[in-house]
Design an enzyme around this catalytic site. Structure first.
Site, PDB file in Angstrom:
ATOM      1  N   ASP A  44       1.105  -1.269  -0.237  1.00  0.00           N
ATOM      2  CA  ASP A  44      -0.193  -0.292  -0.104  1.00  0.00           C
ATOM      3  C   ASP A  44       0.396   1.527  -0.524  1.00  0.00           C
ATOM      4  OD1 ASP A  44       0.710  -0.210   2.533  1.00  0.00           O
ATOM      5  OD2 ASP A  44      -0.407   0.636   3.044  1.00  0.00           O
ATOM      6  N   GLU A  74      -0.075  -1.103   5.411  1.00  0.00           N
ATOM      7  CA  GLU A  74       1.287  -0.997   6.557  1.00  0.00           C
ATOM      8  C   GLU A  74       0.813   0.594   6.705  1.00  0.00           C
ATOM      9  OE1 GLU A  74       5.174   0.646   7.489  1.00  0.00           O
ATOM     10  OE2 GLU A  74       4.034   0.858   5.586  1.00  0.00           O
TER      11      GLU A  74
END
Length: 406
Positions: free
Chosen positions: A79, A173
């Site tokens: 991400d 994350e």
């Protein structure tokens, strides 16, 4: 495929995590990238690659006659941040960089040596930027690309001796949720490295201790013409409360191992207001003191406005230093691999956290390695191609170190 080719392919797949979503991954497009990576790994011959609970796992079996003592893993996240810009990333390449300013794409944004003095070292290299309308996504698609390039080299060079190598790519994350579903026993590694730092040469085994808080303020509305002694303006209370946080201990006024308080969201009206923020400190005692300070401010305001100010606070992750220091070979092997690839290592504390922070406390000690990127989370984010290429060499060097030490 080169590491440059991989990186350009991956950044074109938009994967911003979404803090408003309760699902995991928070953005289904993170799994779009996971699907691309899964197919690439299978094409390399990595048979056990799979996506499970938002995490892509894979392993490359040892080709040594005697299995090395330790199995080593490499981890990056798929991400990117949601802001600035949710737009499609359009990477731009400045070939044969002249050591001066870089103009990024259609925005005409200048990335100068004033922004990143270290760029001067990369004269003659190729510098990848976004077009200036969005982030680039080197955090952490550079790490993903470097690990994938390492994996391809290992799979296509049977003469390269290695122990079992674990690979994992996580989701969310950037929301602090990258390891919520991570299967440490199933990953099967004794140690791992997160490839999620910035500048080339960064080697970190200290992170912040981290907590997040939400403060809710209940106001009392009435007609402003008859408000004296009656109205409690939640916006006014909120601004007073924010002002009680020391100005010198905000992110923009701290560096190195200095901790901070960070109010990163505020919204409200006369009736109610919400303040969201985070607390960071490397020192455990100072971390606890910071949490207590914010709670004491809330208690003070509840004394002025009984029952109208409430706080929710939770710890997010802890400094992984104490879980990594007992294994000095993790730092030594990475340090020497960097030197062997012409990189000057810099052991620095992370002013943030990584998936490795939480994984270290789950029993998988994880130092963090720089990817070569600069300006993460900003419109001026960029990365030199040579830095990525050298980082692939570092990962291979770490793998070799654990074979040579047998």
């Amino acid at each position: 495929m080169t590491v440059k080719d991989r990186f350009l392919r991956y950044v074109r797949i938009p994967t911003p995590s979404d803090s408003r979503s309760a699902s995991y991954p928070s953005n289904p497009h993170e799994l779009d990238l996971a699907g691309v990576l899964l197919q690439e790994l299978k094409d390399m011959g990595v048979q056990d690659a799979c996506i499970r609970d938002g995490v892509l796992y894979a392993s490359i079996p040892s080709n040594c006659a005697q299995e090395p003592k330790y199995s080593i893993g490499f981890i990056a996240h798929m991400d990117t941040v949601s802001e600035p810009g949710l737009a499609q990333v359009c990477p731009c390449i400045c070939e044969n960089y002249d050591g001066a300013a870089v103009r990024s794409g259609r925005s005409g944004e200048q990335i100068s040596l004033q922004d990143f003095p270290q760029l001067e070292r990369y004269a003659g290299d190729s510098i990848i930027t976004s077009d200036g309308t969005s982030i680039l996504g080197a955090d952490d698609k550079a790490g993903v690309a470097e690990i994938m390039q390492m994996a391809e080299y290992v799979c296509t060079h049977p003469e390269f001796k290695h122990g079992r190598i674990g690979i994992a790519f996580t989701s969310d994350e950037e929301l602090g949720r990258g390891t919520e579903t991570f299967d440490v026993p199933g990953f099967g590694c004794d140690f791992a490295y997160t490839v999620d730092g910035e500048e080339e040469g960064e080697l970190s085994y200290e992170t912040f201790n981290a907590a997040a808080f939400t403060i809710r303020i209940l106001g009392r509305n009435c007609h402003p013409g008859s408000a004296k002694g009656v109205m409690i303006n939640a916006v006014t209370v909120a601004t007073e409360l924010i002002s009680a946080i020391p100005a010198g201990e905000r992110p923009e006024n701290t560096e190195g191992r200095e901790g901070y308080y960070f109010v990163n969201r505020f919204e409200g009206n006369v009736d109610q207001a919400v303040i969201e923020g985070i607390i960071r400190d490397h020192d455990p005692a100072a971390f606890e003191a910071r949490k207590e300070y914010v709670q004491s401010v809330v208690r003070e305001f509840n004394g002025k406005y009984p029952g109208r100010v409430r706080i929710e606070m939770k710890d997010e992750y802890y400094n992984c230093k104490e879980r990594i220091e007992p294994f000095p070979h993790l730092i030594q092997n990475a340090y020497e691999a960097m030197q062997a690839n012409g990189i000057q290592p810099k052991i620095i504390p992370v002013r943030g956290g990584t998936d490795g922070s939480m994984l270290s406390y789950k029993g998988l000690p994880c130092p963090n390695l720089g990817t070569g990127g600069l300006g993460a989370h900003s419109l001026k984010e960029c990365i030199p191609v040579g830095a990525m290429e050298r980082m692939v060499g570092v990962l291979l060097g770490i793998v070799s170190a654990y074979v040579a030490q047998e």
